[in-house]
Scaffold this motif. Structure first.
Motif, PDB file in Angstrom:
ATOM      1  N   VAL A 118     -18.182  -1.908  20.033  1.00 56.20           N
ATOM      2  CA  VAL A 118     -17.239  -0.922  20.518  1.00 56.20           C
ATOM      3  C   VAL A 118     -16.002  -1.653  21.236  1.00 56.20           C
ATOM      4  O   VAL A 118     -16.259  -2.632  21.654  1.00 56.20           O
ATOM      5  CB  VAL A 118     -17.780  -0.011  21.493  1.00 56.20           C
ATOM      6  CG1 VAL A 118     -16.775   0.901  22.106  1.00 56.20           C
ATOM      7  CG2 VAL A 118     -19.222   0.735  21.095  1.00 56.20           C
ATOM      8  N   LYS A 119     -14.771  -1.163  21.022  1.00 58.46           N
ATOM      9  CA  LYS A 119     -13.723  -1.849  21.399  1.00 58.46           C
ATOM     10  C   LYS A 119     -12.939  -0.850  22.580  1.00 58.46           C
ATOM     11  O   LYS A 119     -13.120   0.319  22.453  1.00 58.46           O
ATOM     12  CB  LYS A 119     -12.727  -2.040  20.535  1.00 58.46           C
ATOM     13  CG  LYS A 119     -13.326  -3.326  19.530  1.00 58.46           C
ATOM     14  CD  LYS A 119     -12.145  -3.560  18.436  1.00 58.46           C
ATOM     15  CE  LYS A 119     -12.593  -4.682  17.506  1.00 58.46           C
ATOM     16  NZ  LYS A 119     -11.624  -5.015  16.488  1.00 58.46           N
ATOM     17  N   GLY A 120     -12.276  -1.357  23.500  1.00 58.43           N
ATOM     18  CA  GLY A 120     -11.349  -0.749  24.372  1.00 58.43           C
ATOM     19  C   GLY A 120     -12.208  -0.590  25.716  1.00 58.43           C
ATOM     20  O   GLY A 120     -13.209  -0.799  26.015  1.00 58.43           O
ATOM     21  N   GLU A 121     -11.114   0.096  26.761  1.00 58.52           N
ATOM     22  CA  GLU A 121     -11.804   0.400  27.817  1.00 58.52           C
ATOM     23  C   GLU A 121     -12.674   1.642  27.686  1.00 58.52           C
ATOM     24  O   GLU A 121     -12.115   2.598  26.997  1.00 58.52           O
ATOM     25  CB  GLU A 121     -10.530   0.407  29.272  1.00 58.52           C
ATOM     26  CG  GLU A 121      -9.678  -0.942  29.165  1.00 58.52           C
ATOM     27  CD  GLU A 121     -10.812  -2.034  29.527  1.00 58.52           C
ATOM     28  OE1 GLU A 121     -11.563  -1.741  30.569  1.00 58.52           O
ATOM     29  OE2 GLU A 121     -10.761  -3.074  29.006  1.00 58.52           O
ATOM     30  N   ILE A 122     -13.903   1.791  28.662  1.00 66.67           N
ATOM     31  CA  ILE A 122     -14.457   2.943  28.472  1.00 66.67           C
ATOM     32  C   ILE A 122     -14.395   3.535  29.657  1.00 66.67           C
ATOM     33  O   ILE A 122     -14.661   3.152  30.894  1.00 66.67           O
ATOM     34  CB  ILE A 122     -15.787   2.344  28.176  1.00 66.67           C
ATOM     35  CG1 ILE A 122     -15.797   1.277  26.941  1.00 66.67           C
ATOM     36  CG2 ILE A 122     -16.900   3.410  28.003  1.00 66.67           C
ATOM     37  CD1 ILE A 122     -15.727   2.214  25.608  1.00 66.67           C
ATOM     38  N   VAL A 123     -14.695   5.280  29.605  1.00 65.24           N
ATOM     39  CA  VAL A 123     -14.956   5.906  30.808  1.00 65.24           C
ATOM     40  C   VAL A 123     -16.021   6.772  30.429  1.00 65.24           C
ATOM     41  O   VAL A 123     -15.869   7.539  29.286  1.00 65.24           O
ATOM     42  CB  VAL A 123     -13.614   6.806  31.172  1.00 65.24           C
ATOM     43  CG1 VAL A 123     -14.154   7.699  32.474  1.00 65.24           C
ATOM     44  CG2 VAL A 123     -12.457   6.049  31.323  1.00 65.24           C
ATOM     45  N   ILE A 124     -17.116   6.900  31.073  1.00 59.91           N
ATOM     46  CA  ILE A 124     -18.233   7.975  30.797  1.00 59.91           C
ATOM     47  C   ILE A 124     -18.293   8.846  31.814  1.00 59.91           C
ATOM     48  O   ILE A 124     -18.228   8.773  33.013  1.00 59.91           O
ATOM     49  CB  ILE A 124     -19.620   7.071  30.825  1.00 59.91           C
ATOM     50  CG1 ILE A 124     -19.760   5.599  30.012  1.00 59.91           C
ATOM     51  CG2 ILE A 124     -20.779   7.877  30.361  1.00 59.91           C
ATOM     52  CD1 ILE A 124     -20.749   4.927  30.108  1.00 59.91           C
ATOM     53  N   VAL A 125     -18.289  10.149  31.240  1.00 57.22           N
ATOM     54  CA  VAL A 125     -18.437  11.382  32.177  1.00 57.22           C
ATOM     55  C   VAL A 125     -19.842  11.963  31.915  1.00 57.22           C
ATOM     56  O   VAL A 125     -20.204  12.313  30.900  1.00 57.22           O
ATOM     57  CB  VAL A 125     -17.225  12.165  31.818  1.00 57.22           C
ATOM     58  CG1 VAL A 125     -17.353  13.422  32.914  1.00 57.22           C
ATOM     59  CG2 VAL A 125     -16.013  11.484  31.898  1.00 57.22           C
ATOM     60  N   VAL A 126     -20.459  12.406  33.041  1.00 56.09           N
ATOM     61  CA  VAL A 126     -21.875  12.941  32.789  1.00 56.09           C
ATOM     62  C   VAL A 126     -21.975  14.061  33.522  1.00 56.09           C
ATOM     63  O   VAL A 126     -21.634  14.200  34.961  1.00 56.09           O
ATOM     64  CB  VAL A 126     -23.038  11.865  33.291  1.00 56.09           C
ATOM     65  CG1 VAL A 126     -24.667  12.469  33.303  1.00 56.09           C
ATOM     66  CG2 VAL A 126     -22.976  10.545  32.773  1.00 56.09           C
ATOM     67  N   ALA A 127     -22.453  15.124  33.059  1.00 56.81           N
ATOM     68  CA  ALA A 127     -22.834  16.442  33.711  1.00 56.81           C
ATOM     69  C   ALA A 127     -23.686  16.342  34.994  1.00 56.81           C
ATOM     70  O   ALA A 127     -24.592  15.256  34.823  1.00 56.81           O
ATOM     71  CB  ALA A 127     -23.160  17.279  32.711  1.00 56.81           C
ATOM     72  N   GLY A 128     -23.404  17.288  35.809  1.00 51.38           N
ATOM     73  CA  GLY A 128     -24.244  17.175  37.147  1.00 51.38           C
ATOM     74  C   GLY A 128     -25.679  17.893  36.654  1.00 51.38           C
ATOM     75  O   GLY A 128     -26.135  18.487  35.501  1.00 51.38           O
ATOM     76  N   ARG A 129     -26.741  17.714  37.731  1.00 49.51           N
ATOM     77  CA  ARG A 129     -28.166  18.382  37.252  1.00 49.51           C
ATOM     78  C   ARG A 129     -27.998  19.669  37.088  1.00 49.51           C
ATOM     79  O   ARG A 129     -27.367  20.190  37.561  1.00 49.51           O
ATOM     80  CB  ARG A 129     -28.869  17.838  38.575  1.00 49.51           C
ATOM     81  CG  ARG A 129     -30.229  18.217  38.426  1.00 49.51           C
ATOM     82  CD  ARG A 129     -30.862  18.226  39.854  1.00 49.51           C
ATOM     83  NE  ARG A 129     -30.357  19.078  40.737  1.00 49.51           N
ATOM     84  CZ  ARG A 129     -30.132  18.704  42.044  1.00 49.51           C
ATOM     85  NH1 ARG A 129     -30.327  17.744  42.540  1.00 49.51           N
ATOM     86  NH2 ARG A 129     -29.406  19.702  42.788  1.00 49.51           N
TER      87      ARG A 129
END
Length: 291
Positions: A219-230
Motif C-alpha cells: 500500500v502507498k500513501g498516508e493512511i486514515v482509518i475510521v472505525v464505527a463505534g460499538r
C-alpha cells in the motif's frame, strides 16, 4: 500580499504562526497562509527540502530552519533569533500527530503571541468520507506499534460508543486492520482513506475483515482509518454475564491476563476485569503468593 475583505495583513510585533500545509494537492493552501509565510522572518519546518519545495511553488523566499521532533530543544533559540516565526509540518496542521506543541509551549513561556491558522488536516475529510457518524468521535492519532499499550488502545476503540479515527503508515496498515478486527470483531464497519486530495485518492468502506483482506498487499500513501463505534447490541452486559464469561474462559484454559483483556474489550473497567479474571482462574495477585 493578497488582499481580501475581512482578511487584514498579519499583526505587527513578535509572533508565532502555526501554518497548515496541504496534505496532497498544493492548491489547498489558503490565501492567509501564503500571506503569513511571506511576512515571517523565517519558516521553521520538519524537512527543509520538502518545505523548500512548497515555498518555491508559492514563489516565496524565506530562511528555512529545521525544527522537528529531534531538534525541538532548539525552539527557544529559534524564537529568539526570529521574532516573527512561521512553523509548518510536512503536511497538515502542526501539532496534530506532528511536532508543534513544544514550540507553542516555548512561545507562551516567552510571552510571544501564538496564532494557529485554520487549514488542511487529513482526519476531517476522511471522517466525512467514511459515511460513519461524525457528530462525536475520538481521534487516536498513531497507535503504538507493539506491546501492551497498543493492545489497550485498540481495546479502547472496540469498547467506545462513538466513531474512532486513527492514522497509520502504509506498511503497518494490514497488521493494524487485523488487530482491530480481533479487538472489535471482524464485522465492525470501518473505512480506509489514503492519498487524500491526490491523483490516486481512495476510500474503501466495509467491515474490518474485508478491509484487512483488501489492503493485505503493498500500500502507498498516508493512511486514515475510521472505525464505527460499538453497536447498540453490544452495550456492556451485567455483572453476572461478565462473571459467567470469565469462568467459561478460565475453564477453556485462558490465562488471567487474556481474560482481563477480553473483559475490558466488552466494556468492563480494567480493575474490575482484572479482579474477575483472578477470581475465575484462582490466581493470586502479584505480591500475594505464599511465604
Amino acid at each position: 500580499m493578497t488582499e481580501l475583505p475581512g482578511a487584514p495583513p498579519p499583526e505587527p510585533g513578535r509572533r508565532v504562526w502555526l501554518v497548515p500545509t496541504p496534505v496532497g494537492n498544493l492548491g489547498d493552501i489558503t490565501l492567509r497562509a501564503v500571506d503569513v509565510l511571506r511576512s515571517a522572518d523565517a519558516v521553521a519546518c520538519e524537512d527543509t527540502r520538502r518545505s523548500g519545495a512548497l515555498l518555491s511553488h508559492l514563489g516565496i523566499r524565506r530562511p528555512l530552519v529545521r525544527l522537528d521532533a529531534h531538534t525541538m530543544d532548539r525552539a527557544a533559540a529559534v524564537l529568539e533569533q526570529y521574532p516573527r516565526l512561521a512553523y509548518v509540518s510536512d503536511a497538515g496542521t502542526p501539532g496534530i500527530s506532528d511536532p508543534g506543541a513544544e514550540l507553542v509551549a516555548a512561545a507562551l513561556e516567552a510571552d510571544i503571541p501564538v496564532e494557529v491558522l485554520p487549514g488542511a488536516t487529513a482526519f476531517v475529510p476522511a471522517l466525512v468520507l467514511s459515511g460513519l457518524p461524525g457528530g462525536r468521535f475520538t481521534f487516536e492519532g498513531f497507535v503504538p506499534r507493539t506491546g501492551r499499550e497498543r493492545r489497550e488502545r485498540l481495546e479502547a476503540v472496540a469498547a467506545r460508543a462513538e466513531t474512532s479515527v486513527l492514522y497509520e503508515s502504509p506498511h503497518r496498515l494490514g497488521a493494524t486492520l487485523r488487530d482491530l478486527a480481533a479487538a472489535c470483531g471482524p464485522e465492525r464497519p470501518a473505512s480506509v482513506t489514503r492519498e487524500l486530495s491526490k491523483k490516486f485518492e481512495e476510500t474503501a468502506r466495509g467491515s474490518l475483515e474485508e478491509l484487512a483482506t483488501h489492503f493485505g498487499g503493498d500500500v502507498k500513501g498516508e493512511i486514515v482509518i475510521v472505525v464505527a463505534g460499538r453497536p447498540a447490541a453490544a452495550e456492556p452486559v451485567g455483572p453476572e454475564a461478565h462473571r459467567a464469561e470469565a469462568f467459561a474462559l478460565a475453564a477453556a484454559g485462558h490465562a488471567a491476563r487474556d481474560i482481563r483483556d477480553l473483559l475490558m474489550a466488552r466494556g468492563l473497567r480494567k480493575n474490575d476485569a482484572y479482579a474477575l479474571a483472578l477470581q475465575a482462574t484462582g490466581a493470586a495477585p502479584p505480591g500475594h503468593g505464599s511465604s
